[in-house]
Design an enzyme around this catalytic site. Structure first.
Site, PDB file in Angstrom:
ATOM      1  N   LYS A  55      -1.334  -9.991  -5.716  1.00 37.79           N
ATOM      2  CA  LYS A  55       0.017  -9.729  -5.196  1.00 37.79           C
ATOM      3  C   LYS A  55       0.062  -9.971  -3.682  1.00 37.79           C
ATOM      4  CE  LYS A  55       1.801  -5.364  -5.413  1.00 37.79           C
ATOM      5  NZ  LYS A  55       2.324  -4.944  -4.101  1.00 37.79           N
ATOM      6  N   SER A  56      -0.873  -9.386  -2.949  1.00 37.65           N
ATOM      7  CA  SER A  56      -0.868  -9.540  -1.485  1.00 37.65           C
ATOM      8  C   SER A  56      -0.960 -11.003  -1.079  1.00 37.65           C
ATOM      9  CB  SER A  56      -2.065  -8.801  -0.879  1.00 37.65           C
ATOM     10  OG  SER A  56      -1.929  -7.424  -1.066  1.00 37.65           O
ATOM     11  N   GLY A 110       7.263  -3.284  -0.208  1.00 41.29           N
ATOM     12  CA  GLY A 110       6.912  -2.939   1.168  1.00 41.29           C
ATOM     13  C   GLY A 110       6.297  -4.127   1.892  1.00 41.29           C
ATOM     14  N   SER A 160      -3.473  -0.001   7.955  1.00 39.23           N
ATOM     15  CA  SER A 160      -2.462  -0.562   7.055  1.00 39.23           C
ATOM     16  C   SER A 160      -2.359  -2.062   7.278  1.00 39.23           C
ATOM     17  CB  SER A 160      -1.102   0.098   7.321  1.00 39.23           C
ATOM     18  OG  SER A 160      -0.061  -0.749   6.867  1.00 39.23           O
ATOM     19  N   ARG A 175       2.130   9.308  -4.592  1.00 40.48           N
ATOM     20  CA  ARG A 175       1.192   9.136  -5.709  1.00 40.48           C
ATOM     21  C   ARG A 175       0.254  10.320  -5.899  1.00 40.48           C
ATOM     22  NH1 ARG A 175       0.087   2.642  -5.024  1.00 40.48           N
ATOM     23  NH2 ARG A 175       1.931   2.009  -6.200  1.00 40.48           N
ATOM     24  N   ASP A 179      -4.866   1.192  -3.360  1.00 38.49           N
ATOM     25  CA  ASP A 179      -3.957   1.101  -4.509  1.00 38.49           C
ATOM     26  C   ASP A 179      -4.620   1.557  -5.809  1.00 38.49           C
ATOM     27  OD1 ASP A 179      -1.952   0.146  -2.872  1.00 38.49           O
ATOM     28  OD2 ASP A 179      -2.485  -1.949  -3.201  1.00 38.49           O
ATOM     29  N   ARG A 219       1.899   1.319 -10.605  1.00 42.58           N
ATOM     30  CA  ARG A 219       0.496   1.758 -10.705  1.00 42.58           C
ATOM     31  C   ARG A 219       0.376   3.084 -11.461  1.00 42.58           C
ATOM     32  NH1 ARG A 219      -1.688  -2.446  -8.635  1.00 42.58           N
ATOM     33  NH2 ARG A 219      -0.896  -3.378  -6.726  1.00 42.58           N
ATOM     34  N   GLN A 273      -0.138  -3.941   6.056  1.00 49.22           N
ATOM     35  CA  GLN A 273       1.254  -4.343   6.264  1.00 49.22           C
ATOM     36  C   GLN A 273       1.631  -4.210   7.738  1.00 49.22           C
ATOM     37  OE1 GLN A 273       3.507  -2.055   3.377  1.00 49.22           O
ATOM     38  NE2 GLN A 273       2.712  -3.257   1.670  1.00 49.22           N
ATOM     39  N   ARG A 291       1.829 -13.679   0.813  1.00 48.69           N
ATOM     40  CA  ARG A 291       1.474 -14.384   2.044  1.00 48.69           C
ATOM     41  C   ARG A 291       1.541 -15.894   1.855  1.00 48.69           C
ATOM     42  NH1 ARG A 291      -0.495  -9.342   2.032  1.00 48.69           N
ATOM     43  NH2 ARG A 291      -1.097  -8.298   3.977  1.00 48.69           N
TER      44      ARG A 291
HETATM   45  C1  S3P Z   1      -0.587  -4.404   1.090  1.00 49.91           C
HETATM   46  C2  S3P Z   1      -1.113  -3.406   1.862  1.00 49.91           C
HETATM   47  C3  S3P Z   1      -1.266  -2.018   1.397  1.00 49.91           C
HETATM   48  C4  S3P Z   1      -1.156  -1.909  -0.110  1.00 49.91           C
HETATM   49  C5  S3P Z   1      -0.018  -2.704  -0.658  1.00 49.91           C
HETATM   50  C6  S3P Z   1      -0.154  -4.169  -0.294  1.00 49.91           C
HETATM   51  C7  S3P Z   1      -0.469  -5.772   1.659  1.00 49.91           C
HETATM   52  O1  S3P Z   1      -0.228  -1.233   1.962  1.00 49.91           O
HETATM   53  O2  S3P Z   1      -1.040  -0.569  -0.497  1.00 49.91           O
HETATM   54  O3  S3P Z   1       0.024  -2.597  -2.059  1.00 49.91           O
HETATM   55  O4  S3P Z   1      -0.215  -6.729   0.903  1.00 49.91           O
HETATM   56  O5  S3P Z   1      -0.632  -5.913   2.870  1.00 49.91           O
HETATM   57  P1  S3P Z   1      -0.391  -0.529   3.403  1.00 49.91           P
HETATM   58  O6  S3P Z   1      -0.417  -1.592   4.433  1.00 49.91           O
HETATM   59  O7  S3P Z   1       0.817   0.349   3.530  1.00 49.91           O
HETATM   60  O8  S3P Z   1      -1.664   0.255   3.337  1.00 49.91           O
END
Ligand code: S3P
Length: 434
Positions: free
Chosen positions: A24-25, A97, A172, A354, A323, A397, A174, A29
């Site tokens: 997913k990440s 997010g 984080s 969670r 996660d 999840r 993100q 990107r």
């Molecule tokens: C992610 C970073 C994580 C993760 C999310 C995906 C990303 O979040 O929990 O599922 O793709 O950069 P955080 O940056 O809030 O830790």
């Protein structure tokens, strides 16, 4: 009417092979970064799930051409780092997010206005953590109330952003990625220092686009891109998502007589905390056929049933398995002895809280098996398990973890199971097949 999914107890072990869907990440990107280039990028093994499709929608609204050849293969053609166009409408980040926070970093330096909305869950999640550093760089982003919740507006600054050194209070990816992306457009290098290194897919992929990235300890520096310095590769192949593999690593460990082969799983070291913890619990997992794919390490994972025992882990490993806490809690429930999880406060600001969600639903399936702590959980392994009706909190999840718990236990009825579409649309058909 509430949708419902019934999972029956596994009558025999789960055996066979699973092709784990794209990460997913990395899927997010790949579309964003390709959309900032000016040559076509062919993306393979893209995760065709709701979250990543939110990114596709947002990039299209900004003028990027995105053509799907099939569900998991697409061609993204951008108009260059300075070629995004003003969106005609509010950008919808859905439940994602990653879409919202990373795109705030991309949009903060642009010379046009943009606005974001999202679903009920995303609207509750904290955005200050991204607004604060971006504002320090000179960005003008405004949100609702003191927490800067959605909806958010990104206003052009009229000049270049400033390169900064940001010491992030949270590990984080993100937050880090938003700052690094804004840093591509800044007047000087930008450094982010984290308490622990979070997943580094942004750094890996940007380096593959020719961006100068330097790392030292828990810090990473991005250098502003000069003319012609951002070069998209012709192709990106997304590895399988270890966070999706996690459900089968745990199911294969706790369901008796199981033996599973999970194909093509990304094993980037910033993501493999689940392997470390499960092995420490006594799991039988082997990593084979290690190879490299698009700058990321990939392997096939083999898991078979094992007797697990409780462990303790905390803040230090948390970013590497952030996660996976709900599914690790399931593993802990089937292990001998107590498992103590600390340093997990970040889980309270995920798609749902969670820690609270896991504790509440475990009480229904295994009364007395779990204590909720401010920053973690204590799980009493081998507690008596019963069949029950549980809630997914519209959190993918949670839904998948509860399904594994039901299959390994006495069965479960899950309310609102469709949230699995966020990251693993074929999850239920996969477990039915097994
Ligand atoms: C992610 C970073 C994580 C993760 C999310 C995906 C990303 O979040 O929990 O599922 O793709 O950069 P955080 O940056 O809030 O830790």
């Amino acid at each position: 009417m509430t949708e419902m999914k019934t999972i029956e107890p596994a009558r025999h072990g789960w055996q066979g092979m699973i092709d784990i869907p794209g990460d997913k990440s990395i899927s997010h990107r790949s579309v964003m970064f390709a959309g900032l280039g000016n040559t076509p990028v062919h993306i393979n093994n893209f995760l065709h799930a709701a979250d990543c499709l939110s990114t596709v929608g947002v990039m299209r609204s900004l003028g990027t051409a995105i053509e799907f050849l099939n569900e998991n293969e697409l061609i993204v053609t951008g108009k260059g780092l300075h070629g995004l166009s003003e969106p005609m409408n509010v950008l919808d980040a859905g439940n994602s997010g990653t879409t919202l926070r990373l795109m705030m970093g991309v949009l903060a330096p642009q010379s046009f206005l943009s606005a974001f909305s999202g679903d009920a869950s995303l609207t509750r999640r904290p955005m200050r953590r991204v607004l604060l550093p971006l504002s320090e760089m000179g960005a003008r982003i405004y949100g609702r109330n003191a927490n800067n919740n959605l909806p958010l507006v990104v206003v052009p600054t009229g000049g270049k952003l400033r390169g900064i050194h940001y010491k992030s209070p949270v590990a984080s990816a993100q937050v880090k990625s938003a700052i690094l992306l804004a840093g591509l457009y800044a007047d000087a290098p930008t450094t982010v220092t984290e308490p622990y290194v979070s997943r580094d897919h942004t750094e890996q992929m940007l380096a593959g686009f020719g961006v100068r990235i330097e790392r030292s300890g828990t810090s990473v520096t991005v250098f502003p891109v000069e003319d012609g310095g951002y070069r998209a590769p012709d192709e990106i192949t997304v590895p399988g998502d270890i966070s999706s593999a996690a459900y089968f690593l745990v199911a294969g460990s706790i369901i008796k007589d199981s033996r599973l082969r999970l194909n093509n799983v990304g094993i980037n070291p910033t993501r493999t905390g689940i392997l470390d913890v499960l092995r420490e619990m006594g799991a039988h997992i082997s990593v084979q056929n290690e190879r490299e794919s698009g700058g990321e390490c990939v392997a096939d994972l083999f898991v078979e049933s094992a007797s697990l025992h409780g462990v303790s882990f905390g803040a230090e490993i948390m970013p590497r398995l952030i996660d996976e806490i709900p599914i690790l809690a399931v593993a802990a429930l089937f292990a001998e002895g107590d498992t103590v999880i600390t340093g997990a406060g970040e889980l309270r600001v995920k798609e749902t809280d969670r820690l609270h969600a896991v504790a509440t639903e475990f009480q229904k399936l295994a009364p007395g098996s779990i204590d909720e702590r401010e920053d973690g959980l204590v799980i009493h392994g081998k507690s008596e398990i019963q069949r029950a009706r549980v809630k997914s909190y519209d959190d993918h999840r949670m839904a998948m973890s509860l399904a594994v718990l039901g299959a390994a236990g006495k069965g479960v009825l899950i309310e609102n199971p469709e949230s699995v579409n966020i990251s693993y649309p074929t999850f239920f058909s996969e477990i039915e097949r097994l």
